[in-house]
Write an enzyme that holds these catalytic residues in place. Structure first.
Site, PDB file in Angstrom:
ATOM      1  CD  GLN A 295      -2.712   1.353   2.473  1.00  0.00           C
ATOM      2  OE1 GLN A 295      -2.236   1.370   3.607  1.00  0.00           O
ATOM      3  NE2 GLN A 295      -4.011   1.414   2.256  1.00  0.00           N
TER       4      GLN A 295
ATOM      5  CG  HIS B 280      -4.059   4.604   1.987  1.00  0.00           C
ATOM      6  ND1 HIS B 280      -5.436   4.597   1.981  1.00  0.00           N
ATOM      7  CD2 HIS B 280      -3.692   4.450   3.285  1.00  0.00           C
ATOM      8  CE1 HIS B 280      -5.876   4.453   3.227  1.00  0.00           C
ATOM      9  NE2 HIS B 280      -4.841   4.365   4.034  1.00  0.00           N
TER      10      HIS B 280
ATOM     11  CE1 TYR C  77      -3.289   8.650   7.487  1.00  0.00           C
ATOM     12  CE2 TYR C  77      -4.678   6.919   6.596  1.00  0.00           C
ATOM     13  CZ  TYR C  77      -3.988   7.475   7.660  1.00  0.00           C
ATOM     14  OH  TYR C  77      -4.017   6.865   8.881  1.00  0.00           O
TER      15      TYR C  77
HETATM   16  C1  LIG Z   1      -4.714  -1.430  14.016  1.00  0.00           C
HETATM   17  C2  LIG Z   1      -5.201  -1.071  12.642  1.00  0.00           C
HETATM   18  C3  LIG Z   1      -4.324  -0.542  11.703  1.00  0.00           C
HETATM   19  C4  LIG Z   1      -4.777  -0.208  10.411  1.00  0.00           C
HETATM   20  N1  LIG Z   1      -3.883   0.266   9.491  1.00  0.00           N
HETATM   21  C5  LIG Z   1      -4.322   0.556   8.237  1.00  0.00           C
HETATM   22  C6  LIG Z   1      -3.413   0.987   7.236  1.00  0.00           C
HETATM   23  O1  LIG Z   1      -2.203   1.058   7.449  1.00  0.00           O
HETATM   24  N2  LIG Z   1      -3.919   1.312   6.010  1.00  0.00           N
HETATM   25  C7  LIG Z   1      -5.262   1.204   5.728  1.00  0.00           C
HETATM   26  O2  LIG Z   1      -5.672   1.489   4.608  1.00  0.00           O
HETATM   27  N3  LIG Z   1      -6.133   0.763   6.652  1.00  0.00           N
HETATM   28  C8  LIG Z   1      -5.703   0.430   7.893  1.00  0.00           C
HETATM   29  N4  LIG Z   1      -6.581  -0.054   8.804  1.00  0.00           N
HETATM   30  C9  LIG Z   1      -7.988  -0.281   8.393  1.00  0.00           C
HETATM   31  C10 LIG Z   1      -8.165  -1.764   8.019  1.00  0.00           C
HETATM   32  O3  LIG Z   1      -7.373  -2.135   6.926  1.00  0.00           O
HETATM   33  C11 LIG Z   1      -9.628  -2.114   7.699  1.00  0.00           C
HETATM   34  O4  LIG Z   1      -9.967  -1.525   6.458  1.00  0.00           O
HETATM   35  C12 LIG Z   1     -10.596  -1.685   8.793  1.00  0.00           C
HETATM   36  O5  LIG Z   1     -10.075  -2.011  10.068  1.00  0.00           O
HETATM   37  C13 LIG Z   1     -11.959  -2.372   8.632  1.00  0.00           C
HETATM   38  O6  LIG Z   1     -11.805  -3.771   8.514  1.00  0.00           O
HETATM   39  P1  LIG Z   1     -12.005  -4.821   9.738  1.00  0.00           P
HETATM   40  O7  LIG Z   1     -13.410  -4.650  10.229  1.00  0.00           O
HETATM   41  O8  LIG Z   1     -11.744  -6.161   9.114  1.00  0.00           O
HETATM   42  O9  LIG Z   1     -11.018  -4.456  10.794  1.00  0.00           O
HETATM   43  C14 LIG Z   1      -6.141  -0.406  10.085  1.00  0.00           C
HETATM   44  C15 LIG Z   1      -7.020  -0.942  11.038  1.00  0.00           C
HETATM   45  C16 LIG Z   1      -6.568  -1.282  12.295  1.00  0.00           C
HETATM   46  C17 LIG Z   1      -7.532  -1.874  13.285  1.00  0.00           C
END
Ligand SMILES: Cc1cc2nc3c(=O)[nH]c(=O)nc-3n(C[C@H](O)[C@H](O)[C@H](O)COP(=O)(O)O)c2cc1C
Ligand code: SF4
Length: 434
Positions: free
Chosen positions: A102, A168, A173
């Site tokens: 990403q 991204h 962002y």
């Molecule tokens: C601890 C953490 C770190 C994350 N870091 C990123 C990231 O670096 N880039 C991004 O696009 N989304 C990031 N996300 C969002 C996740 O990729 C995901 O889209 C979001 O948590 C919803 O999915 P889930 O319900 O499966 O957690 C992060 C989420 C969490 C919980």
């Protein structure tokens, strides 16, 4: 319902993935202060490759020094970084898992600015409304340099033999700051109507394609509905699903291979990742950000102040039972408008929910973050016939609130036989040692 749909390979224009489960991006401070990648990150990614996901979409990976969100995330901003990414990809490939990096630029949304640059570049010179992260309005020359940074980073990903890149364009962002009708206040050709606000993203796709050609996988993550006023009601709503469907059509025309559907004008955001808001964890870990924004000290006090903190919690929190598949309506709208595959994130950890979404044609794959943090072997559990894992993710969001201060892992003690067992799980990312 059978989970067969989950285990069908997914063919993109220049990439094939063995099943329909992508590990979604999960940032964590696992690396060197200067952006050098570490063995710890390799250990982290291998947990998911071993657990059977078809592809990993990396955490937030900076394309240039000024656009970094937090020190200690592996970056890809110089050619010296290529050997690390090559080694990471090689180790992940040993498990028949694909690796998509990403590529990201924070703009003004930098949780902990590094020692290098105090202020982020953005579409605006206004600080962000929540934390007060300060911003400098990017000039044309800045935007040209940013496009070149993405193109060079994409070339490095290709030279490292990774399987693709994700730009991204979501979660508040840099690209959201341009796309968003609630943030972008420019009066030049990069602000105003939607086609102007989308210009930076589309020109970046063009720059990347000219650098790496058509046959390297390129997907874009986008916040299809921004909900910019979800927490602070005096802000505008930001982009709607109708706006974003149009942007996705343009992205497809520009040569993008897939859309990754996300949500929210910031990160984190009440809708992303949706779930609980733990005041206790906020008070314990928000101190990392105190010097980062003009409003962070005020926020810290408010998080401690009863009953204001209860009001904040109520506005931010989402009922965990409402989290599963929350973005499927947006995915369906995008899927109806484009011919390229659509990946959707948000609240997936139940095989029958995922299989039904795939079979209905709402999406072509799902991406999972918290469900896989809680159960690294979720895909193997599905294969063994589980609909839900025996100890599912509770959407408590403690992994998120701990991420800037502590190693990334699951922090819901209720899921473990003891606190010690939870700590051992968190610390396991350091094995093997560097
Ligand atoms: C601890 C953490 C770190 C994350 N870091 C990123 C990231 O670096 N880039 C991004 O696009 N989304 C990031 N996300 C969002 C996740 O990729 C995901 O889209 C979001 O948590 C919803 O999915 P889930 O319900 O499966 O957690 C992060 C989420 C969490 C919980
Ligand atoms: S801390 Fe664990 S249970 Fe809570 S949201 Fe994160 S992964 Fe899920």
């Amino acid at each position: 319902m059978s989970s067969d749909a989950i285990f069908q390979p997914l063919r993109f224009r220049s990439l094939e993935v063995k099943n329909r489960i992508f590990r979604s991006n999960i940032a964590g401070r696992l690396d060197d202060y200067d952006g050098g990648g570490s063995q710890v990150r390799i250990n982290w990614e291998l947990k998911f490759a071993r657990g059977g996901v078809g592809a990993i979409v990396s955490s937030w990976t900076g394309v240039d020094e000024r656009g970094k969100i937090v020190p200690g995330f592996a970056s890809i901003e110089t050619d010296e970084r290529i050997p690390f990414w090559r080694e990471l990809g090689r180790r992940v490939h040993e498990h028949d898992c694909r690796y998509i990096v990403q590529l990201a630029h924070a703009g003004r949304q930098r949780d902990v600015p590094a020692v290098t640059f105090g202020t982020g570049l953005s579409s605006t010179s206004k600080p962000d409304a929540l934390h007060g992260f300060e911003a400098e309005r990017a000039t044309r020359a800045d935007l040209e340099a940013i496009k070149r940074s993405f193109a060079s980073a994409a070339r490095r990903a290709r030279e490292a033999s990774l399987d693709g890149i994700e730009i991204h364009g979501a979660n508040g962002y840099l690209f959201t700051q341009f796309l968003s009708s609630a943030i972008n206040d420019r009066e030049d050709e990069y602000g105003g109507p939607l086609e102007n606000r989308a210009r930076l993203l589309l020109e970046t796709v063009e720059a990347v394609r000219s650098e790496i050609g058509r046959d390297f996988h390129l997907q874009v993550k986008i916040s299809t509905t921004e909900h910019a006023n979800a927490f602070l009601p005096w802000l505008g709503t930001g982009n709607t699903i109708e706006d974003s469907v149009q942007v996705c059509r343009w992205l497809e025309q520009a040569g993008v291979d897939a859309i990754h559907v996300s949500t929210g004008s910031t990160f984190p955001h009440p809708e992303n990742p949706a779930g609980e808001f733990s005041l206790e964890d906020m008070v314990r870990t928000y101190d990392v950000m105190l010097s980062s924004g003009k409003s962070t000290f005020r926020n810290y006090l408010l998080f401690r102040l009863w009953p204001v903190n209860r009001v904040m919690k109520a506005r931010w929190e989402r009922d965990p039972t409402q989290v599963p598949g929350r973005l499927l309506p947006d995915a369906r709208a995008v899927k109806a408008a484009v011919g390229i595959p659509v990946i959707v994130t948000g609240g997936f950890q139940q095989a029958s929910l995922i299989a039904a979404a795939l079979e209905r044609g709402d999406c072509d794959a799902v991406s999972i973050a918290r469900g896989l943090v809680a159960n690294n072997d979720l895909v193997e559990l599905f294969r063994a016939g589980h609909d839900l894992p025996p100890k599912p993710c509770t959407y408590c969001n403690k992994c998120l609130y701990n991420v800037l201060e502590h190693p990334i892992g699951c922090y819901d003690e209720r899921r473990f036989p003891s606190r010690q067992a939870m700590v051992e799980q968190v610390m396991s990312v350091y094995e093997p040692a560097a």
